[in-house]
Design a protein around this motif. Sequence first.
Motif, PDB file in Angstrom:
ATOM      1  N   PHE A 184       2.974  -3.211 -10.172  1.00  0.00           N
ATOM      2  CA  PHE A 184       2.042  -3.114  -9.046  1.00  0.00           C
ATOM      3  C   PHE A 184       0.758  -2.419  -9.490  1.00  0.00           C
ATOM      4  N   ILE A 185      -0.371  -3.080  -9.226  1.00  0.00           N
ATOM      5  CA  ILE A 185      -1.677  -2.498  -9.510  1.00  0.00           C
ATOM      6  C   ILE A 185      -2.387  -2.261  -8.184  1.00  0.00           C
ATOM      7  N   PHE A 186      -2.744  -1.007  -7.924  1.00  0.00           N
ATOM      8  CA  PHE A 186      -3.404  -0.633  -6.677  1.00  0.00           C
ATOM      9  C   PHE A 186      -4.897  -0.430  -6.925  1.00  0.00           C
ATOM     10  N   ASP A 187      -5.718  -1.147  -6.209  1.00  0.00           N
ATOM     11  CA  ASP A 187      -7.163  -0.993  -6.293  1.00  0.00           C
ATOM     12  C   ASP A 187      -7.593   0.047  -5.255  1.00  0.00           C
ATOM     13  N   ALA A 188      -8.024   1.219  -5.729  1.00  0.00           N
ATOM     14  CA  ALA A 188      -8.394   2.312  -4.824  1.00  0.00           C
ATOM     15  C   ALA A 188      -9.652   2.008  -4.020  1.00  0.00           C
TER      16      ALA A 188
ATOM     17  N   ALA B  72       3.397   3.692  -0.750  1.00  0.00           N
ATOM     18  CA  ALA B  72       3.928   2.462  -1.335  1.00  0.00           C
ATOM     19  C   ALA B  72       4.776   2.772  -2.562  1.00  0.00           C
ATOM     20  N   MET B  73       4.327   3.707  -3.387  1.00  0.00           N
ATOM     21  CA  MET B  73       5.096   4.102  -4.564  1.00  0.00           C
ATOM     22  C   MET B  73       6.443   4.684  -4.166  1.00  0.00           C
ATOM     23  N   ASP B  74       6.438   5.479  -3.103  1.00  0.00           N
ATOM     24  CA  ASP B  74       7.683   6.062  -2.608  1.00  0.00           C
ATOM     25  C   ASP B  74       8.643   4.980  -2.130  1.00  0.00           C
ATOM     26  N   PHE B  75       8.111   3.983  -1.464  1.00  0.00           N
ATOM     27  CA  PHE B  75       8.939   2.890  -0.944  1.00  0.00           C
ATOM     28  C   PHE B  75       9.506   2.032  -2.066  1.00  0.00           C
ATOM     29  N   LEU B  76       8.725   1.836  -3.124  1.00  0.00           N
ATOM     30  CA  LEU B  76       9.104   0.914  -4.196  1.00  0.00           C
ATOM     31  C   LEU B  76       9.736   1.595  -5.405  1.00  0.00           C
ATOM     32  N   LYS B  77       9.868   2.910  -5.374  1.00  0.00           N
ATOM     33  CA  LYS B  77      10.355   3.645  -6.541  1.00  0.00           C
ATOM     34  C   LYS B  77      11.827   3.350  -6.836  1.00  0.00           C
ATOM     35  N   ASN B  78      12.222   3.645  -8.063  1.00  0.00           N
ATOM     36  CA  ASN B  78      13.610   3.543  -8.534  1.00  0.00           C
ATOM     37  C   ASN B  78      14.191   2.140  -8.385  1.00  0.00           C
TER      38      ASN B  78
ATOM     39  N   THR C 202       4.850  -2.767   1.866  1.00  0.00           N
ATOM     40  CA  THR C 202       6.117  -2.134   2.237  1.00  0.00           C
ATOM     41  C   THR C 202       7.129  -3.135   2.786  1.00  0.00           C
ATOM     42  N   ASP C 203       6.726  -4.385   2.867  1.00  0.00           N
ATOM     43  CA  ASP C 203       7.671  -5.436   3.265  1.00  0.00           C
ATOM     44  C   ASP C 203       8.270  -6.125   2.045  1.00  0.00           C
TER      45      ASP C 203
END
Length: 383
Positions: free
Chosen positions: A325-329, A340-346, A316-317
């Motif tokens: 972005f690939i997120f490893d669950a 993170a998706m919300d922060f980085l969207k659009n 988020t920084d």
Amino acid sequence: MQLSVIILNYNVSYFLRQCVLTVQEALVGIDSEIIIVDNHSSDDSCAMVKKYFPEIKLVENKENVGFSKANNQGVAIAKGAYVCILNPDIAVPKNVFKKSLEFANTKSDLGALGVRLIDGTGNFLPESKRNIPKPKVVFNKITGIKSTKNSYYASQIDQTEIGEVSVLVGAFMLLKTTVYKEVDGFDEDYFMYGEDIDLSFKLLKAGYKNYYLGDITVLHYKGESTTKDKTYLKRFYGAMHIFYKKHFKSNSIFKTLVFLGVSMAKFVNIFRNSSSVSTSNNPENYFLLSDNIGFLKKLSKASEIELKSLSKSAVTDVKTFNSYFIFDANYISYEKIFKAMDFLKNKGNTFRIRPVDSDFIIGSDSSNTKGDVFDFSNDQVTK
């Protein structure tokens, strides 16, 4: 038993696998069961369930019986006091059922309960909360007229708020099993689309209230449930005809106007769909959020892409545009992935998720088209 989760599947094996993995994690500590109803998939969905989730109840239909009938099949054998209707292209956070059940148990008048849905781009799906599509509401939607009082989507409630709404989406609906059966569940006159509107309306007519929990976010790829082609449009608008025929018989003048408007919208949407041109961006950076160096090396080799490691505390920084972005669950929780998706969207960014202990990554860049699967166990891409 407290909860039965009903997942209706049709040809989305990879997404179903992620869905089940997230549901299992969210059901820890809850007396529950998962029931998968497969509508005669032609892919390896059923074989996948038997291989990875042999303990799960699997109903294998010999034909595609549609959304309503298949879900009714699942509820008919459910043992839970509550049922949760769930799409297979859903990924849930760990707290989703705990919080939902806690809220549900405080409402004696509970009809159905829904949550805040986002798509694969991190954007809110407004169909998470809707108003009853009365003639004026549908007229405003068709013509594009903005109206707070008569809007199709329940804009009177903010997407992160909690409150009563009229219509919830069938991708995630939680309700008491007795209430579901009291109103005869999903109407089987609907093959696909419109069933959730009809059920929501039947619950209201029976004296119950539907609630929206905007403080719970769930990922719904949406495009995996259906491809937005002419068949989809025909079924969707056909469902609207069924709804008006069943519930607005006395309003013949408005019904005729809405039918005309729906027919016009159907034509316009088919034209738009057939003439649309898909675009794709070329990411400038590829970030992997994982603490598994072996996974990073394996994925880099399989994809032939240089991946940069990024910690979950730093995501988020990052003020990055046009990145992948690939997120490893295994490393970062779904709740944090959604944040993170919300922060980085659009910002031109693309998102993919590696489900827990899996050799594939999945995601979707549009809620109107099918998503992508990169299976690096065999170094192949599936779409």
